[in-house]
Design an enzyme around this catalytic site. Structure first.
Site, PDB file in Angstrom:
ATOM      1  CG  ASP A 175      -1.983   0.987   1.268  1.00 50.74           C
ATOM      2  OD1 ASP A 175      -2.848   0.908   0.384  1.00 50.74           O
ATOM      3  OD2 ASP A 175      -1.991   1.859   2.165  1.00 50.74           O
ATOM      4  CD  GLU A 177      -2.106   2.444  -3.670  1.00 48.08           C
ATOM      5  OE1 GLU A 177      -3.199   2.912  -3.981  1.00 48.08           O
ATOM      6  OE2 GLU A 177      -1.666   2.491  -2.499  1.00 48.08           O
TER       7      GLU A 177
HETATM    8  C1  GLC Z   1      -4.276   3.043  -0.639  1.00 46.09           C
HETATM    9  C2  GLC Z   1      -5.472   2.129  -0.647  1.00 46.09           C
HETATM   10  C3  GLC Z   1      -6.678   2.918  -0.241  1.00 46.09           C
HETATM   11  C4  GLC Z   1      -6.471   3.419   1.169  1.00 46.09           C
HETATM   12  C5  GLC Z   1      -5.180   4.216   1.256  1.00 46.09           C
HETATM   13  C6  GLC Z   1      -4.758   4.400   2.676  1.00 46.09           C
HETATM   14  O1  GLC Z   1      -4.363   4.027  -1.597  1.00 46.09           O
HETATM   15  O2  GLC Z   1      -5.605   1.529  -1.904  1.00 46.09           O
HETATM   16  O3  GLC Z   1      -7.855   2.157  -0.333  1.00 46.09           O
HETATM   17  O4  GLC Z   1      -7.550   4.207   1.555  1.00 46.09           O
HETATM   18  O5  GLC Z   1      -4.098   3.569   0.636  1.00 46.09           O
HETATM   19  O6  GLC Z   1      -4.271   3.203   3.196  1.00 46.09           O
END
Ligand code: GLC
Ligand code: MG
Length: 534
Positions: free
Chosen positions: A199, A262
């Site tokens: 994440d 991500e």
């Molecule tokens: C990432 C996740 C999202 C979440 C954020 C905070 O972007 O995909 O769903 O709200 O991180 O953890």
């Protein structure tokens, strides 16, 4: 080409919404287990589960209070162990969501950290003195709107949170914290999980001087609050690559595991996350198809630019939707979603498919009283409604679409009685059948897995490219509009064989130099073997 993730397709499951087994209206691990045969039959190779760990659910599991425990909403560790075993038995890899940037404010570490300034865990989080006027230490903004700093009255300092105030950021500059987090990875790897999606990985390290972010000259009212400033000092710092390299070396100490990051950054920046010589993540998620206008020329250019920017050993990957973004069918419509899926599954690189996109679930209206996403509560006007992309999977025509015995936590899509797995399985022309066909083709064609990519042309609404391996060619011709159009095929494709059409009923009877492409049509063509002269 031995690595499974290079030739496999990843399927993202949002566990709250896949399958409920205990009738509480929220999906769970036993539910997922029940659907393993479906997943194996679909033809995907790995499942990635959004967070299933113990959490107060302020951000639906992205606020973790124990990295090594399963949240009771989803089941327990025994359920997880069985899920992992059964997934493996069915030939599916299983990826977990690792959320290292922040914990829940209920995590024992944070409770300790905030208990006093000299607590040994104080430095595991990011604490700063107030500005001289007593306000927040700098101008950083939360991704969910409002200041990214919250004052802890008792100890007189602010803590930083890139997201909700219930999600305090961890301090990855602290070596003890680092060790504890890497141990968490080992805990799950020892159990046999096949890797992680990490994440907001580009957020892990922040400027050590906490300098103000500069204002964004292109900010327009109506955009999310976070866009007011450019995130120059709060994310994507050079030192993050050292942290990632440490994660990677943990991953590499186990055979055949996968690390995905991500990352929402422009392509040049994105590429740095492969690492200088491959010590970064295996796959920095490539979200460009989500962000691009849905037009042939724009897509042609972004694919070329991405291919050109890849480092030598960097393996490409593509994403069309996820739990934070509009569903593909919500964006381009159900008919065009076939073309998009054809693109996703024929491009070079690992595709990630989002649950429910194989049914082309479209825009789901969420009545105001049923909105659950905390971002929406913070920024009603600016926030894209993420709930709309997180609605329950639609399995059959029975009450609650076979998802649950009781009212689901989010509403179903309005057309669930027609648009569900049962109905789609009985229809050879359904989006589901089409997706299966594409996955099957990708699975058996080395050309689609390993072949090179080259653009043939983009003209008007048509994007055409070829994949090539050892002289064999598969061509893909996509009409990105609902209007029919004529297209001139290169000789090898004109003399080729049609493998899959996005709109079967309107598929050309025979391939020829000039063919008419119906609206929302897409063709996958095996090119004639011999070199044909025009
Ligand atoms: C990432 C996740 C999202 C979440 C954020 C905070 O972007 O995909 O769903 O709200 O991180 O953890
Ligand atoms: Mg449940």
């Amino acid at each position: 080409m031995s690595k499974w993730w290079r030739h496999g397709t990843i399927y993202q499951i949002y566990p709250r919404s896949f399958q409920d087994s205990d009738g509480d209206g929220i999906g769970d691990l036993r539910g997922i287990r029940r659907r393993i045969p479906y997943l194996a039959g679909l033809g995907v190779n790995a499942i990635w589960l959004s967070p299933i760990f113990q959490s107060p659910m302020a951000d639906f599991g992205y606020d973790i209070s124990d990295y090594r425990a399963i949240d009771p909403i989803f089941g327990d560790m025994a359920d997880f162990d069985r899920l992992l075993e059964e997934a493996h038995d069915a030939g599916l890899k299983l990826l977990l969501d690792f959320v290292p940037n922040h914990t829940s404010d209920q995590h024992a570490w944070f409770l300790e950290s905030r208990s006093s300034r000299d607590n040994p865990k104080r430095d595991w989080y990011i604490w700063c003195d107030p500005a001289p006027d007593g306000g927040p230490p700098n101008n950083w903004i939360s991704n969910f709107g409002g200041p990214a700093w919250t004052l802890d009255e008792a100890t007189g300092q602010y803590y930083y949170h890139a997201f909700l105030k219930q999600q305090p950021d961890l301090n990855w500059r602290n070596p003890e914290l680092r060790r504890a987090m890497l141990d968490t990875l080992r805990f799950w790897l020892d159990k046999g999980v096949d890797g992680f999606r990490v994440d907001v990985i580009w957020h892990l390290i922040k400027d050590d001087k906490f300098r103000d972010n500069p204002p964004n000259p292109f900010y327009r009212p109506g955009q999310p609050d976070i866009d007011r400033n450019l995130q120059v000092h709060s994310a994507d710092q050079e030192e993050v690559h050292e942290v990632i390299a440490e994660m990677r070396s943990v991953i590499d100490s186990y055979p055949e595991r996968l690390l995905i990051g991500e990352i929402y950054l422009p392509v040049e920046k994105l590429m740095t996350y492969y690492g200088r010589s491959g010590e970064g993540v295996h796959l920095p998620f490539n979200f460009q198809l989500i962000q691009s206008p849905w037009q042939a020329d724009a897509l042609a250019k972004l694919i070329d630019d991405y291919e050109a920017a890849l480092p030598e050993d960097g393996w490409p990957n593509w994403v069309l939707s996820n739990h934070d973004q509009p569903r593909i069918a919500a964006r381009v419509g159900a008919a065009q979603a076939r073309v998009a899926t054809m693109l996703l599954l024929t491009l070079r690189g690992t595709p990630t498919l989002y649950y429910g996109d194989e049914l082309a679930i479209g825009k789901v209206e969420i009545p105001p009283e049923r909105i659950r996403d905390p971002w929406a509560a913070n920024e009603p006007s600016a926030a894209f409604l993420r709930d709309s992309s997180r609605t329950p999977m639609q399995w059959d025509g029975s009450e609650h679409a076979g998802f649950s015995q009781s009212e689901p936590w989010l509403p179903l899509s309005g057309d669930w009685q027609q648009r569900n797995v049962d109905a789609a399985a009985a229809d050879s022309d359904s989006m589901l059948a089409f997706t299966r066909k594409l996955l099957e083709l990708r699975q058996k064609e080395d050309i689609l897995q390993e072949g090179s990519y080259s653009l043939l042309f983009s003209r008007g609404s048509v994007l055409a490219f070829e994949r090539k391996l050892e002289g064999e060619v598969i061509g893909v011709v996509l009409n990105l509009s609902a209007e029919p159009t004529e297209v001139d095929l290169p000789p090898q494709l004109a003399a080729g064989k049609l493998l899959i059409a996005a709109q079967d009923a309107d598929a050309p009877q025979e391939l020829a130099r000039t063919v008419t492409l119906a609206g929302d049509q897409g063709l996958v063509i095996r090119a004639a073997k011999e070199e044909i002269r025009s």
